[in-house]
Design a protein around this motif. Structure first.
Motif, short mmCIF file in Angstrom:
data_model
loop_
_atom_site.label_atom_id
_atom_site.label_comp_id
_atom_site.label_asym_id
_atom_site.label_seq_id
_atom_site.Cartn_x
_atom_site.Cartn_y
_atom_site.Cartn_z
N THR A 12 0.84 -1.20 0.00
CA THR A 12 0.00 0.00 0.00
C THR A 12 0.88 1.24 0.00
O THR A 12 2.04 1.21 0.43
CB THR A 12 -0.93 0.05 1.22
OG1 THR A 12 -0.12 0.25 2.41
CG2 THR A 12 -1.71 -1.26 1.36
N TYR A 13 0.28 2.33 -0.45
CA TYR A 13 1.03 3.58 -0.50
C TYR A 13 1.32 4.10 0.91
O TYR A 13 2.36 4.71 1.14
CB TYR A 13 0.25 4.62 -1.30
CG TYR A 13 1.07 5.84 -1.63
CD1 TYR A 13 2.28 5.72 -2.32
CD2 TYR A 13 0.64 7.12 -1.26
CE1 TYR A 13 3.03 6.84 -2.62
CE2 TYR A 13 1.39 8.24 -1.57
CZ TYR A 13 2.59 8.10 -2.25
OH TYR A 13 3.34 9.20 -2.56
N GLU A 14 0.42 3.85 1.87
CA GLU A 14 0.66 4.28 3.24
C GLU A 14 1.90 3.58 3.80
O GLU A 14 2.75 4.22 4.43
CB GLU A 14 -0.55 3.97 4.12
CG GLU A 14 -1.78 4.82 3.82
CD GLU A 14 -2.60 4.27 2.66
OE1 GLU A 14 -3.63 4.87 2.35
OE2 GLU A 14 -2.20 3.23 2.08
N GLN A 15 2.01 2.27 3.57
CA GLN A 15 3.20 1.54 4.02
C GLN A 15 4.46 2.10 3.33
O GLN A 15 5.50 2.25 3.96
CB GLN A 15 3.05 0.06 3.70
CG GLN A 15 1.96 -0.65 4.48
CD GLN A 15 1.74 -2.07 3.98
OE1 GLN A 15 2.20 -2.43 2.89
NE2 GLN A 15 1.03 -2.86 4.76
N HIS A 16 4.31 2.39 2.07
CA HIS A 16 5.45 2.90 1.31
C HIS A 16 5.91 4.25 1.88
O HIS A 16 7.12 4.49 2.00
CB HIS A 16 5.06 3.05 -0.15
CG HIS A 16 6.15 3.60 -1.02
ND1 HIS A 16 7.39 3.02 -1.15
CD2 HIS A 16 6.18 4.73 -1.82
CE1 HIS A 16 8.14 3.73 -1.99
NE2 HIS A 16 7.43 4.76 -2.40
N LEU A 17 4.97 5.14 2.21
CA LEU A 17 5.33 6.44 2.77
C LEU A 17 6.09 6.27 4.08
O LEU A 17 7.06 6.99 4.34
CB LEU A 17 4.08 7.30 2.99
CG LEU A 17 3.41 7.87 1.74
CD1 LEU A 17 2.17 8.66 2.12
CD2 LEU A 17 4.39 8.76 0.97
N ALA A 18 5.67 5.31 4.91
CA ALA A 18 6.38 5.06 6.17
C ALA A 18 7.80 4.55 5.88
O ALA A 18 8.76 4.94 6.56
CB ALA A 18 5.61 4.05 7.01
N ASN A 19 7.93 3.69 4.89
CA ASN A 19 9.25 3.18 4.53
C ASN A 19 10.15 4.29 3.98
O ASN A 19 11.35 4.34 4.27
CB ASN A 19 9.12 2.06 3.49
CG ASN A 19 8.43 0.83 4.05
OD1 ASN A 19 8.44 0.59 5.27
ND2 ASN A 19 7.84 0.04 3.17
N VAL A 20 9.55 5.19 3.19
CA VAL A 20 10.31 6.32 2.65
C VAL A 20 10.78 7.23 3.79
O VAL A 20 11.92 7.71 3.78
CB VAL A 20 9.46 7.10 1.63
CG1 VAL A 20 10.14 8.41 1.26
CG2 VAL A 20 9.20 6.26 0.39
N ALA A 21 9.90 7.45 4.77
CA ALA A 21 10.27 8.30 5.90
C ALA A 21 11.46 7.71 6.67
O ALA A 21 12.37 8.43 7.08
CB ALA A 21 9.08 8.48 6.83
N ARG A 22 11.44 6.39 6.85
CA ARG A 22 12.57 5.74 7.52
C ARG A 22 13.85 5.90 6.71
O ARG A 22 14.93 6.14 7.26
CB ARG A 22 12.26 4.26 7.77
CG ARG A 22 11.36 4.01 8.96
CD ARG A 22 11.35 2.55 9.33
NE ARG A 22 10.71 1.73 8.31
CZ ARG A 22 9.42 1.44 8.27
NH1 ARG A 22 8.62 1.95 9.21
NH2 ARG A 22 8.92 0.68 7.33
N TRP A 23 13.74 5.77 5.38
CA TRP A 23 14.92 5.92 4.53
C TRP A 23 15.46 7.34 4.58
O TRP A 23 16.66 7.56 4.65
CB TRP A 23 14.57 5.52 3.10
CG TRP A 23 15.62 5.89 2.08
CD1 TRP A 23 15.46 6.67 0.99
CD2 TRP A 23 17.00 5.51 2.08
NE1 TRP A 23 16.64 6.81 0.29
CE2 TRP A 23 17.60 6.11 0.95
CE3 TRP A 23 17.78 4.74 2.94
CZ2 TRP A 23 18.96 5.94 0.65
CZ3 TRP A 23 19.14 4.59 2.63
CH2 TRP A 23 19.71 5.18 1.50
N ARG A 24 14.54 8.34 4.57
CA ARG A 24 14.98 9.73 4.66
C ARG A 24 15.70 9.99 5.98
O ARG A 24 16.67 10.74 6.05
CB ARG A 24 13.78 10.68 4.52
CG ARG A 24 13.08 10.62 3.18
CD ARG A 24 14.00 10.98 2.05
NE ARG A 24 13.29 11.14 0.79
CZ ARG A 24 13.84 11.08 -0.40
NH1 ARG A 24 15.14 10.84 -0.50
NH2 ARG A 24 13.13 11.22 -1.49
N SER A 25 15.21 9.35 7.04
CA SER A 25 15.83 9.51 8.35
C SER A 25 17.25 8.91 8.34
O SER A 25 18.17 9.49 8.92
CB SER A 25 14.98 8.82 9.42
OG SER A 25 15.60 8.87 10.68
#
Length: 385
Positions: free
Chosen positions: A306-319
């Protein structure tokens, strides 16, 4: 008369013994020193006879006498077992050692490696740097037409001949893998398999991830989502050469014909020369609901359905990215100056898969499993997460 005959016989025997001793010493004695370095490279063409081989060895400075070489080869039976090829003869090698080298066929071996995921332009660069090859390559071979592998090449072989071998290997291996395709593949032709496999190859260098990446792109194609693959942006800019920097947001919006953030379906050609594992993954992708992936900070990727899961994964990567960059060094600030928060980057930027937006018409591919459902979340801003 008897005494004279005996004396003559003794004299002949002495000469014969002396001659054999001399020949024996020459056979085992150290040979000439190499003219340069610790060894001499000698190439013996196929079909060469003993006389031609002896002349070439003498010319290269490997042996002192062509006649002695021929005599030794004949007396030892080596003349029937000499092998053509390229040899590295150590300095001061004896006649016996040279004959053993040639009869054992201990030839110098040269190898050229085309790594998986390298473009045809990069493959041409590799061949052009190989000094034992000859000739020129008139034009860069069609992308995806070369099989990534390690090839043994011979001194004097032409680069065009090596290219032809790579293309034959690609044709044969693709036909073999195509015959083993499964019902879950979304590609309809061997060429589509090559194109999609080249994208999978460029997206991850981790073998175990290739099936997962292939499943994501297969799911996207199946429901009409754009692939949104960063390597397709790069290929549209460089045509197979390294970009050497991050992708700019302006390049995300550049229509090169390959940018899968802008075009529907597959790009017009492969973007690299894929290997066996990527082709096998595309032709037999695992069943999965995943539609997104992003770097996980360990060299691999994390996947999401899902896109929501993807956004959370992207946030972790940005961190993770921010943590690696770290704060600016304190000593760089003038005394008494408060730290200033840097503005968001406007040049280089790593682009990640975006919200699906409008879906393109699904393709008529059969037999396929039922399509996964497209996410219903609203699209992200135009410039991506």
């Amino acid at each position: 008369m008897v005494a004279a005959a005996l004396a003559a016989s003794a004299t002949v025997s002495l000469f014969l013994i002396a001659g054999l001793a001399w020949a024996w010493s020459v056979y085992y004695a150290p040979g000439p020193s190499a003219r340069a370095g610790d060894a001499t490279i000698v190439a013996l063409p196929s079909g060469s006879g003993v006389s031609a081989i002896a002349a070439r060895l003498k010319s290269a400075g490997v042996i002192r006498s062509a006649d002695m070489f021929k005599a030794a080869a004949t007396l030892t039976g080596a003349d029937r077992r000499l092998r053509a090829g390229e040899y590295e003869v150590p300095t001061r090698a004896s006649l016996k050692s040279v004959l053993a080298l040639l009869t054992d066929g201990r030839v110098v071996r040269h190898f050229v490696t085309i790594p998986e995921g390298w473009s045809s332009a990069q493959a041409v660069d590799i061949l052009n740097r190989e000094a034992v090859l000859t000739g020129t390559i008139a034009e860069v071979p069609e992308e995806g037409s070369l099989w990534p592998e390690t090839y043994e090449v011979a001194r004097g072989e032409t680069r065009a001949e090596v290219i032809a071998r790579m293309q034959r290997a690609a044709t044969e291996n693709l036909a073999e893998l195509w015959a083993q395709r499964g019902p879950n593949t979304v590609v309809r032709t061997p060429r589509e398999a090559l194109i999609l496999a080249s994208i999978v190859e460029k997206e991850t260098g981790i073998a175990r991830e290739r099936p997962q990446v292939a499943a994501v792109f297969s799911n996207r194609l199946r429901i009409g989502m754009r692939l949104e693959s960063d390597p397709t942006i790069i290929y549209g800019i460089t045509k197979g050469l390294p970009l050497g920097r991050g992708i700019r947001r302006s390049e995300l919006k550049r229509d090169t014909g390959y940018n899968t953030y802008l075009i529907d379906g597959l790009p017009p050609t492969p973007i690299a020369n894929p290997g066996r594992q990527s082709l096998a993954a595309v032709l037999n992708p695992p069943r999965s609901q995943d539609l997104f992936f992003v770097a996980d900070g360990t060299g691999g990727h994390v996947f999401a359905s899902t896109y929501e899961q993807h956004l959370a994964n992207v946030a972790r990567w940005r961190s993770i990215e921010a943590g690696r960059a770290g704060p600016p060094p304190a000593e760089a600030l003038p005394p008494g100056t408060a730290p200033v928060t840097p503005p968001p980057p406007t040049g280089d930027a790593v682009i990640t898969m975006q919200a699906p937006g409008a879906l393109t018409p699904s393709r008529a591919t059969a037999p396929l499993r039922p399509a996964v459902q497209a996410p219903t979340t609203p699209p992200a801003p135009a410039n991506g997460p």
